[in-house]
Design a protein around this motif. Structure first.
Motif, PDB file in Angstrom:
ATOM      1  N   ASP A 177       0.851  -1.197   0.000  1.00  0.00           N
ATOM      2  CA  ASP A 177       0.000   0.000   0.000  1.00  0.00           C
ATOM      3  C   ASP A 177       0.887   1.247   0.000  1.00  0.00           C
ATOM      4  O   ASP A 177       2.090   1.165   0.266  1.00  0.00           O
ATOM      5  CB  ASP A 177      -0.945   0.005   1.215  1.00  0.00           C
ATOM      6  CG  ASP A 177      -0.200  -0.146   2.528  1.00  0.00           C
ATOM      7  OD1 ASP A 177       0.545   0.780   2.898  1.00  0.00           O
ATOM      8  OD2 ASP A 177      -0.344  -1.209   3.177  1.00  0.00           O
ATOM      9  N   ALA A 178       0.272   2.390  -0.295  1.00  0.00           N
ATOM     10  CA  ALA A 178       1.029   3.641  -0.400  1.00  0.00           C
ATOM     11  C   ALA A 178       1.625   4.052   0.939  1.00  0.00           C
ATOM     12  O   ALA A 178       2.733   4.582   0.995  1.00  0.00           O
ATOM     13  CB  ALA A 178       0.131   4.743  -0.957  1.00  0.00           C
ATOM     14  N   ALA A 195       4.900   2.281   1.478  1.00  0.00           N
ATOM     15  CA  ALA A 195       5.927   2.851   0.601  1.00  0.00           C
ATOM     16  C   ALA A 195       6.403   4.198   1.142  1.00  0.00           C
ATOM     17  O   ALA A 195       7.608   4.478   1.166  1.00  0.00           O
ATOM     18  CB  ALA A 195       5.381   3.000  -0.817  1.00  0.00           C
ATOM     19  N   GLU A 196       5.474   5.021   1.593  1.00  0.00           N
ATOM     20  CA  GLU A 196       5.829   6.337   2.152  1.00  0.00           C
ATOM     21  C   GLU A 196       6.669   6.186   3.420  1.00  0.00           C
ATOM     22  O   GLU A 196       7.664   6.895   3.599  1.00  0.00           O
ATOM     23  CB  GLU A 196       4.572   7.133   2.457  1.00  0.00           C
ATOM     24  CG  GLU A 196       3.837   7.584   1.225  1.00  0.00           C
ATOM     25  CD  GLU A 196       2.471   8.184   1.528  1.00  0.00           C
ATOM     26  OE1 GLU A 196       2.194   8.520   2.705  1.00  0.00           O
ATOM     27  OE2 GLU A 196       1.678   8.305   0.588  1.00  0.00           O
ATOM     28  N   ILE A 217       6.442   7.197  -5.789  1.00  0.00           N
ATOM     29  CA  ILE A 217       5.424   6.208  -5.427  1.00  0.00           C
ATOM     30  C   ILE A 217       4.317   6.272  -6.471  1.00  0.00           C
ATOM     31  O   ILE A 217       3.712   7.315  -6.683  1.00  0.00           O
ATOM     32  CB  ILE A 217       4.883   6.488  -4.021  1.00  0.00           C
ATOM     33  CG1 ILE A 217       6.039   6.405  -3.008  1.00  0.00           C
ATOM     34  CG2 ILE A 217       3.765   5.500  -3.661  1.00  0.00           C
ATOM     35  CD1 ILE A 217       5.703   6.919  -1.627  1.00  0.00           C
ATOM     36  N   SER A 224       0.887   4.690  -8.814  1.00  0.00           N
ATOM     37  CA  SER A 224      -0.507   4.300  -8.638  1.00  0.00           C
ATOM     38  C   SER A 224      -0.595   2.784  -8.553  1.00  0.00           C
ATOM     39  O   SER A 224       0.306   2.073  -8.995  1.00  0.00           O
ATOM     40  CB  SER A 224      -1.334   4.783  -9.834  1.00  0.00           C
ATOM     41  OG  SER A 224      -1.284   6.185  -9.924  1.00  0.00           O
ATOM     42  N   PRO A 225      -1.675   2.278  -8.002  1.00  0.00           N
ATOM     43  CA  PRO A 225      -1.811   0.822  -7.880  1.00  0.00           C
ATOM     44  C   PRO A 225      -1.663   0.106  -9.221  1.00  0.00           C
ATOM     45  O   PRO A 225      -2.091   0.603 -10.260  1.00  0.00           O
ATOM     46  CB  PRO A 225      -3.223   0.632  -7.332  1.00  0.00           C
ATOM     47  CG  PRO A 225      -3.556   1.929  -6.669  1.00  0.00           C
ATOM     48  CD  PRO A 225      -2.845   2.978  -7.464  1.00  0.00           C
ATOM     49  N   ILE A 252       1.570  -1.280  -4.875  1.00  0.00           N
ATOM     50  CA  ILE A 252       1.998   0.078  -5.173  1.00  0.00           C
ATOM     51  C   ILE A 252       3.465   0.032  -5.596  1.00  0.00           C
ATOM     52  O   ILE A 252       4.335  -0.314  -4.792  1.00  0.00           O
ATOM     53  CB  ILE A 252       1.845   0.985  -3.932  1.00  0.00           C
ATOM     54  CG1 ILE A 252       0.401   1.004  -3.440  1.00  0.00           C
ATOM     55  CG2 ILE A 252       2.364   2.388  -4.225  1.00  0.00           C
ATOM     56  CD1 ILE A 252      -0.597   1.585  -4.419  1.00  0.00           C
ATOM     57  N   ALA A 282       7.190   1.412  -6.537  1.00  0.00           N
ATOM     58  CA  ALA A 282       8.014   2.550  -6.139  1.00  0.00           C
ATOM     59  C   ALA A 282       9.368   2.457  -6.819  1.00  0.00           C
ATOM     60  O   ALA A 282       9.917   1.370  -7.004  1.00  0.00           O
ATOM     61  CB  ALA A 282       8.184   2.592  -4.627  1.00  0.00           C
TER      62      ALA A 282
END
Length: 103
Positions: free
Chosen positions: A11-12, A15-16, A33, A35-36, A53, A55
């Motif tokens: 999920d984002a 990643a963040e 990052i 988009s799905p 997601i 990256a």
């Protein structure tokens, strides 16, 4: 020399969080990052499917191995797909920016 790391995350937010750690620790200069994406895969002799997601992490080649090890240690998957490579070319500003990460 510049380097890139590609890695999909569940999920984002993950990643963040991992991207922020790499930035804070000086192992990366940027994380893009995406988009799905829909992932189809073969794992443990079973066909799977999930949304992930993607990256792209930008770093210096001298930090590539350390950054990969760090992503692998932070990643929630048991066996994350992480690939990294040195870039054959990069702009002057990009080389200077990412080269500045190396102490």
């Amino acid at each position: 020399m510049t380097a890139l790391i590609y890695c999909p995350f569940p999920d984002a937010g993950t990643a963040e969080r991992i991207g922020a750690i790499l930035l804070d620790e000086g192992l990366a200069g940027c994380i893009n990052i995406g988009s799905p994406v829909r992932s189809l895969y073969q794992w443990d002799a079973k066909r799977g499917e999930s949304e992930e997601i993607p990256a792209l992490i930008k770093t210096d080649a001298a930090l590539l191995d350390r950054a990969i090890v760090r992503v692998e240690g932070l990643h929630p998957y048991d066996a994350p797909a992480i690939v990294g490579w040195c870039c054959d070319g990069a702009g002057t500003a990009t080389r200077a920016w990412l080269g500045g990460l190396v102490p």
